[in-house]
Design a protein around this motif. Structure first.
Motif, PDB file in Angstrom:
ATOM      1  N   GLY A  17       0.843  -1.184   0.000  1.00 24.67           N
ATOM      2  CA  GLY A  17       0.000   0.000   0.000  1.00 24.67           C
ATOM      3  C   GLY A  17       0.871   1.224   0.000  1.00 24.67           C
ATOM      4  N   LEU A  18       0.290   2.361  -0.289  1.00 27.32           N
ATOM      5  CA  LEU A  18       1.055   3.603  -0.305  1.00 27.32           C
ATOM      6  C   LEU A  18       1.355   4.052   1.122  1.00 27.32           C
ATOM      7  N   THR A  19       2.232   5.042   1.245  1.00 29.21           N
ATOM      8  CA  THR A  19       2.657   5.532   2.551  1.00 29.21           C
ATOM      9  C   THR A  19       1.466   5.965   3.393  1.00 29.21           C
ATOM     10  N   SER A 115      -5.989   3.644   0.379  1.00 29.33           N
ATOM     11  CA  SER A 115      -6.305   4.773   1.238  1.00 29.33           C
ATOM     12  C   SER A 115      -6.017   6.031   0.440  1.00 29.33           C
ATOM     13  N   ASP A 116      -6.977   6.952   0.374  1.00 25.46           N
ATOM     14  CA  ASP A 116      -6.790   8.112  -0.494  1.00 25.46           C
ATOM     15  C   ASP A 116      -5.807   9.115   0.116  1.00 25.46           C
ATOM     16  N   ALA A 117      -5.429  10.107  -0.685  1.00 24.19           N
ATOM     17  CA  ALA A 117      -4.373  11.037  -0.285  1.00 24.19           C
ATOM     18  C   ALA A 117      -4.748  11.821   0.967  1.00 24.19           C
ATOM     19  N   ASP A 118      -6.000  12.236   1.079  1.00 19.44           N
ATOM     20  CA  ASP A 118      -6.414  13.022   2.245  1.00 19.44           C
ATOM     21  C   ASP A 118      -6.323  12.208   3.528  1.00 19.44           C
ATOM     22  N   SER A 119      -6.819  10.972   3.491  1.00 20.14           N
ATOM     23  CA  SER A 119      -6.778  10.141   4.700  1.00 20.14           C
ATOM     24  C   SER A 119      -5.342   9.810   5.080  1.00 20.14           C
ATOM     25  N   ARG A 120      -4.485   9.587   4.095  1.00 22.99           N
ATOM     26  CA  ARG A 120      -3.092   9.262   4.410  1.00 22.99           C
ATOM     27  C   ARG A 120      -2.350  10.472   4.963  1.00 22.99           C
ATOM     28  N   LEU A 133       5.584  18.479  11.176  1.00 25.91           N
ATOM     29  CA  LEU A 133       4.983  18.794   9.889  1.00 25.91           C
ATOM     30  C   LEU A 133       3.497  19.085  10.034  1.00 25.91           C
ATOM     31  N   GLY A 134       3.012  20.055   9.267  1.00 24.72           N
ATOM     32  CA  GLY A 134       1.593  20.302   9.175  1.00 24.72           C
ATOM     33  C   GLY A 134       0.956  19.387   8.149  1.00 24.72           C
ATOM     34  N   LEU A 135      -0.346  19.538   7.951  1.00 21.11           N
ATOM     35  CA  LEU A 135      -1.065  18.639   7.070  1.00 21.11           C
ATOM     36  C   LEU A 135      -0.565  18.727   5.625  1.00 21.11           C
ATOM     37  N   ASP A 136      -0.352  19.924   5.127  1.00 25.97           N
ATOM     38  CA  ASP A 136       0.143  20.069   3.756  1.00 25.97           C
ATOM     39  C   ASP A 136       1.550  19.495   3.610  1.00 25.97           C
ATOM     40  N   GLU A 137       2.377  19.696   4.636  1.00 28.53           N
ATOM     41  CA  GLU A 137       3.733  19.140   4.587  1.00 28.53           C
ATOM     42  C   GLU A 137       3.692  17.611   4.624  1.00 28.53           C
ATOM     43  N   ILE A 142       4.458  12.330   1.863  1.00 30.92           N
ATOM     44  CA  ILE A 142       4.033  11.019   1.392  1.00 30.92           C
ATOM     45  C   ILE A 142       4.008  10.967  -0.136  1.00 30.92           C
ATOM     46  N   ASP A 143       3.718  12.105  -0.775  1.00 31.82           N
ATOM     47  CA  ASP A 143       3.745  12.132  -2.231  1.00 31.82           C
ATOM     48  C   ASP A 143       5.169  11.932  -2.747  1.00 31.82           C
ATOM     49  N   ASP A 144       6.146  12.597  -2.119  1.00 31.55           N
ATOM     50  CA  ASP A 144       7.547  12.432  -2.522  1.00 31.55           C
ATOM     51  C   ASP A 144       7.999  10.986  -2.330  1.00 31.55           C
ATOM     52  N   LYS A 145       7.661  10.408  -1.199  1.00 30.31           N
ATOM     53  CA  LYS A 145       8.085   9.035  -0.893  1.00 30.31           C
ATOM     54  C   LYS A 145       7.461   8.038  -1.880  1.00 30.31           C
ATOM     55  N   ASP A 146       6.173   8.195  -2.126  1.00 31.71           N
ATOM     56  CA  ASP A 146       5.500   7.256  -3.008  1.00 31.71           C
ATOM     57  C   ASP A 146       5.913   7.426  -4.464  1.00 31.71           C
ATOM     58  N   THR A 147       6.148   8.656  -4.883  1.00 29.72           N
ATOM     59  CA  THR A 147       6.590   8.887  -6.260  1.00 29.72           C
ATOM     60  C   THR A 147       7.955   8.257  -6.497  1.00 29.72           C
TER      61      THR A 147
END
Length: 237
Positions: A17-19, A115-120, A133-137, A142-147
């Motif tokens: 699964g994704l991060t 699990s979608d991006a918001d929930s993760r 880290l805040g929510l946007d960070e 997780i986007d950097d790690k998964d990419t």
């Protein structure tokens, strides 16, 4: 809960699964419930790299460093060989990993946690032991790690971590179960999802199509696919 699978049903289990999808949490829980051993690909990777930061926190502080160490694929090649060997030589083991569900030898129960991006992002936020880290960070992390993993696995094995699901016996979704970024919501989501994970996996281990169908009917939002060994597939994908 607490069901002990008999020795005739000791196939290994590989979570993917994704991060922040819940792999580690639910892999550990399931291993404990089934009386299985637990193996973490992250723990093996960090041991190989000589990193002593706890695996559930290392990505917050050392993601770039780890990605650079993995950049040429050599570290992942060794990691994957270790995981393949463990899968071949062990029984009754739950693997918390990225690629084993795709590259592992049979017999192996392959599980994808959707699990979608918001929930993760929410789960990432509450999993920090120290608030950095805040929510946007968290979303960016997780986007950097998964990419990075997506690109590496596409190059090494030709599968797309973001879209390819054909290999999995079980696909379960928990996006809706953690609606707020709070410890209370996270714990409630885990407690709601864990019995579904357990029931889905045991239906595959025991070739119980009836139980799989009943679970899919009772939990249509969570159960996207269960394929039992007789090739019967239930769910909505």
């Amino acid at each position: 809960m607490g069901l002990m699978i008999t020795m005739s049903f000791t196939r290994n289990i590989a979570f993917a699964g994704l991060t922040a999808a819940g792999k580690t949490t639910h892999a550990r829980l399931l291993a404990s419930e089934l009386g299985y051993e637990y193996v973490s690909a992250t723990d093996i990777l960090l041991e190989m790299l000589g990193v002593d930061t706890p695996g559930d926190q290392v990505w917050f502080a050392r993601l770039q460093e780890i990605n650079e160490a993995r950049g040429d694929g050599a570290v992942d090649a060794e990691l994957e060989q270790r995981l393949l060997e463990l899968n071949r030589t062990r029984h009754a083991t739950v693997f918390d990993t990225w690629a084993l569900a795709w590259i592992g030898d049979e017999p192996l129960v392959r599980i994808w946690l959707e699990s979608d991006a918001d929930s993760r992002a929410r789960k990432c936020l509450v999993s920090q032991r120290q608030q950095r880290l805040g929510l946007d960070e968290c979303r960016n992390l997780i986007d950097d790690k998964d990419t990075f993993n997506r690109e590496l696995f596409t190059q090494r094995h030709g599968f797309d971590l973001f879209t390819d699901r054909d290999r999995y016996d079980v696909i379960l979704c928990n996006s809706h179960l953690i609606p707020q970024a709070t410890d209370t919501a996270a714990q409630a989501g885990i407690e709601a999802f864990a019995p579904i994970v357990h029931a889905a996996v045991t239906s595959v281990l025991t070739s119980d199509t009836t139980s799989a169908r009943e679970l899919a009917r009772a939990h249509p939002r969570e159960v996207h696919r269960i394929t039992v060994p007789d090739t019967s597939t239930v769910g909505r994908c």
